[in-house]
Design a protein around this motif. Structure first.
Motif, PDB file in Angstrom:
ATOM      1  N   GLY A  62     -49.600  28.213 -17.263  1.00 21.77           N
ATOM      2  CA  GLY A  62     -49.085  27.838 -15.960  1.00 21.77           C
ATOM      3  C   GLY A  62     -48.141  28.858 -15.373  1.00 21.77           C
ATOM      4  N   ALA A  63     -47.527  28.504 -14.257  1.00 19.46           N
ATOM      5  CA  ALA A  63     -46.584  29.394 -13.577  1.00 19.46           C
ATOM      6  C   ALA A  63     -45.405  29.717 -14.494  1.00 19.46           C
ATOM      7  CB  ALA A  63     -46.082  28.733 -12.290  1.00 19.46           C
ATOM      8  N   TRP A  64     -44.902  30.944 -14.350  1.00 22.14           N
ATOM      9  CA  TRP A  64     -43.730  31.447 -15.067  1.00 22.14           C
ATOM     10  C   TRP A  64     -43.985  31.711 -16.551  1.00 22.14           C
ATOM     11  CZ3 TRP A  64     -42.747  26.972 -11.916  1.00 22.14           C
ATOM     12  CH2 TRP A  64     -42.210  27.302 -10.646  1.00 22.14           C
ATOM     13  N   HIS A  65     -45.095  31.230 -17.061  1.00 21.84           N
ATOM     14  CA  HIS A  65     -45.369  31.357 -18.489  1.00 21.84           C
ATOM     15  C   HIS A  65     -46.253  32.569 -18.777  1.00 21.84           C
ATOM     16  CE1 HIS A  65     -43.658  27.360 -18.420  1.00 21.84           C
ATOM     17  NE2 HIS A  65     -43.690  27.322 -19.750  1.00 21.84           N
ATOM     18  N   GLY A  66     -46.678  32.686 -19.996  1.00 18.53           N
ATOM     19  CA  GLY A  66     -47.586  33.730 -20.435  1.00 18.53           C
ATOM     20  C   GLY A  66     -48.333  33.241 -21.657  1.00 18.53           C
ATOM     21  N   PRO A  67     -49.231  34.061 -22.213  1.00 17.56           N
ATOM     22  CA  PRO A  67     -49.989  33.631 -23.395  1.00 17.56           C
ATOM     23  C   PRO A  67     -49.119  33.268 -24.593  1.00 17.56           C
ATOM     24  CG  PRO A  67     -51.045  35.535 -22.374  1.00 17.56           C
ATOM     25  CD  PRO A  67     -49.715  35.359 -21.686  1.00 17.56           C
TER      26      PRO A  67
ATOM     27  N   ILE B 190     -60.554  21.270 -19.183  1.00 16.09           N
ATOM     28  CA  ILE B 190     -59.542  20.277 -19.531  1.00 16.09           C
ATOM     29  C   ILE B 190     -58.265  20.652 -18.791  1.00 16.09           C
ATOM     30  CG2 ILE B 190     -58.218  19.176 -21.367  1.00 16.09           C
ATOM     31  CD1 ILE B 190     -60.466  20.003 -23.306  1.00 16.09           C
ATOM     32  N   TYR B 191     -57.822  19.764 -17.929  1.00 17.94           N
ATOM     33  CA  TYR B 191     -56.604  19.986 -17.144  1.00 17.94           C
ATOM     34  C   TYR B 191     -55.437  19.332 -17.882  1.00 17.94           C
ATOM     35  CZ  TYR B 191     -59.649  21.391 -13.281  1.00 17.94           C
ATOM     36  OH  TYR B 191     -60.575  22.027 -12.489  1.00 17.94           O
ATOM     37  N   LEU B 192     -54.533  20.147 -18.395  1.00 21.40           N
ATOM     38  CA  LEU B 192     -53.382  19.668 -19.151  1.00 21.40           C
ATOM     39  C   LEU B 192     -52.161  19.624 -18.243  1.00 21.40           C
ATOM     40  CD1 LEU B 192     -51.859  18.912 -21.762  1.00 21.40           C
ATOM     41  CD2 LEU B 192     -51.666  21.383 -22.226  1.00 21.40           C
ATOM     42  N   ALA B 193     -51.744  18.430 -17.846  1.00 20.05           N
ATOM     43  CA  ALA B 193     -50.620  18.285 -16.909  1.00 20.05           C
ATOM     44  C   ALA B 193     -50.795  19.281 -15.767  1.00 20.05           C
ATOM     45  CB  ALA B 193     -49.287  18.522 -17.626  1.00 20.05           C
TER      46      ALA B 193
ATOM     47  N   LEU C 147     -59.073  25.269 -21.117  1.00 19.05           N
ATOM     48  CA  LEU C 147     -57.891  24.408 -21.095  1.00 19.05           C
ATOM     49  C   LEU C 147     -56.865  25.054 -20.173  1.00 19.05           C
ATOM     50  CD1 LEU C 147     -56.267  21.959 -22.321  1.00 19.05           C
ATOM     51  CD2 LEU C 147     -55.295  23.647 -23.896  1.00 19.05           C
ATOM     52  N   ALA C 148     -56.531  24.370 -19.086  1.00 18.37           N
ATOM     53  CA  ALA C 148     -55.633  24.930 -18.075  1.00 18.37           C
ATOM     54  C   ALA C 148     -54.386  24.065 -17.963  1.00 18.37           C
ATOM     55  CB  ALA C 148     -56.337  25.014 -16.725  1.00 18.37           C
ATOM     56  N   HIS C 149     -53.228  24.711 -17.976  1.00 18.66           N
ATOM     57  CA  HIS C 149     -51.954  23.988 -17.918  1.00 18.66           C
ATOM     58  C   HIS C 149     -51.298  24.162 -16.555  1.00 18.66           C
ATOM     59  CE1 HIS C 149     -47.471  23.709 -18.850  1.00 18.66           C
ATOM     60  NE2 HIS C 149     -47.925  22.494 -19.086  1.00 18.66           N
ATOM     61  N   SER C 150     -50.843  23.074 -15.976  1.00 21.33           N
ATOM     62  CA  SER C 150     -49.983  23.071 -14.791  1.00 21.33           C
ATOM     63  C   SER C 150     -50.626  23.868 -13.655  1.00 21.33           C
ATOM     64  CB  SER C 150     -48.604  23.609 -15.173  1.00 21.33           C
ATOM     65  OG  SER C 150     -47.633  23.295 -14.216  1.00 21.33           O
ATOM     66  N   TYR C 151     -49.909  24.861 -13.087  1.00 20.13           N
ATOM     67  CA  TYR C 151     -50.480  25.699 -12.036  1.00 20.13           C
ATOM     68  C   TYR C 151     -51.806  26.328 -12.472  1.00 20.13           C
ATOM     69  CZ  TYR C 151     -51.449  30.216  -9.882  1.00 20.13           C
ATOM     70  OH  TYR C 151     -52.101  31.283  -9.321  1.00 20.13           O
ATOM     71  N   GLY C 152     -51.964  26.586 -13.762  1.00 24.90           N
ATOM     72  CA  GLY C 152     -53.193  27.214 -14.255  1.00 24.90           C
ATOM     73  C   GLY C 152     -54.446  26.460 -13.896  1.00 24.90           C
ATOM     74  N   GLY C 153     -54.304  25.187 -13.512  1.00 20.55           N
ATOM     75  CA  GLY C 153     -55.462  24.440 -13.057  1.00 20.55           C
ATOM     76  C   GLY C 153     -56.119  25.037 -11.832  1.00 20.55           C
ATOM     77  N   LEU C 154     -55.323  25.697 -10.969  1.00 22.35           N
ATOM     78  CA  LEU C 154     -55.911  26.283  -9.753  1.00 22.35           C
ATOM     79  C   LEU C 154     -56.797  27.479 -10.066  1.00 22.35           C
ATOM     80  CD1 LEU C 154     -53.582  24.476  -8.564  1.00 22.35           C
ATOM     81  CD2 LEU C 154     -53.514  26.113  -6.679  1.00 22.35           C
TER      82      LEU C 154
END
Length: 237
Positions: free
Chosen positions: A13-18, A93-96, A72-79
């Motif tokens: 997601g946003a602000w994060h990284g691998p 899979i949309y995780l939060a 598997l996409a987290h938060s903003y990563g869903g977009l």
């Protein structure tokens, strides 16, 4: 990534990284997943990058994998996962995470944008409370120190496709999520954007708070979803 192993691509997601997947990856690998992660360019400190650059990174990453892939996409990563899903994407899979429609940006449903298009966002004043309130203290402190600036452009660029319409998709809701606005979850559930909905206790970052439970749920959700060649109406809660 061959030999019968299942391919799973992680989109942060946003602000994060691998780095955020460090505790989850071994749990997934022990269950037979071949795991890789995308590093979204909108978190590289380049304000001119946006959601479409992130989607391109997802698309290119998927194209390099031989065989079907679960994302598997987290938060903003869903977009960017929604925009960038490729021909070999079998499930999402949309995780939060955000499920949006064509023509929508992340901030549009919230009345935005209310910031300059070339801005960068810090992760906020209270990241411990927003993202990691139930994460073990040592990892929570480490995670806060690893957060990166996020380009505002990523939040304003609009989707041109909604892959969840054609790719079997699931939503994992974190029941004590203090970061994701409830309106996004309620809308996704009400409009049945995901074929399967499951719940986890705790906050926005179960990959750090309860990685084993999350890995088990990923297996369960994957089994509940049809493959892209078997798409049929499916709804569980």
């Amino acid at each position: 990534m061959t030999g019968g192993r299942r391919n799973l691509v992680l989109v942060h997601g946003a602000w994060h990284g691998p780095w955020c997947w460090e505790l989850l990856v071994p749990e997934l690998e022990s269950r037979g997943w071949a795991v890789s992660a995308v590093d979204l360019p909108s978190t590289w400190g380049e304000p001119e990058t946006g959601m479409h650059d992130d989607a391109r990174a997802v698309r290119e990453h998927l194209a390099a994998i031989d065989g079907p892939v679960t994302v598997l996409a987290h938060s903003y990563g869903g977009l960017p996962a929604t925009e960038g899903a490729g021909p070999n994407t079998e499930r999402i899979i949309y995780l939060a995470a955000h499920l949006l429609k064509e023509g929508e940006s992340l901030v549009a449903p919230l009345g935005g944008p209310w910031f300059p298009a070339d801005a960068e966002f810090a992760p906020g004043a209270e990241p411990l409370e927003a993202y990691y309130h139930d994460v073990p203290a040592d990892w929570a402190r480490k995670a806060v120190g690893l957060l990166r600036a996020q380009s505002a452009k990523a939040f304003t660029e609009e989707l041109t496709r909604a892959s969840w319409r054609t790719i079997p998709s699931a939503l994992i809701v974190c029941d004590d999520d203090r970061s994701m606005p409830e309106m996004f979850i309620e809308r996704a559930v009400t409009e049945r954007m995901a074929a399967v909905v499951r719940h986890l206790p705790g906050g926005h970052s179960p990959f750090l708070a309860r990685p084993r439970e999350l890995a088990e749920l990923i297996d369960e959700v994957t089994a509940a979803l049809p493959g892209t060649s078997q798409v049929s109406p499916l709804w569980t809660s």
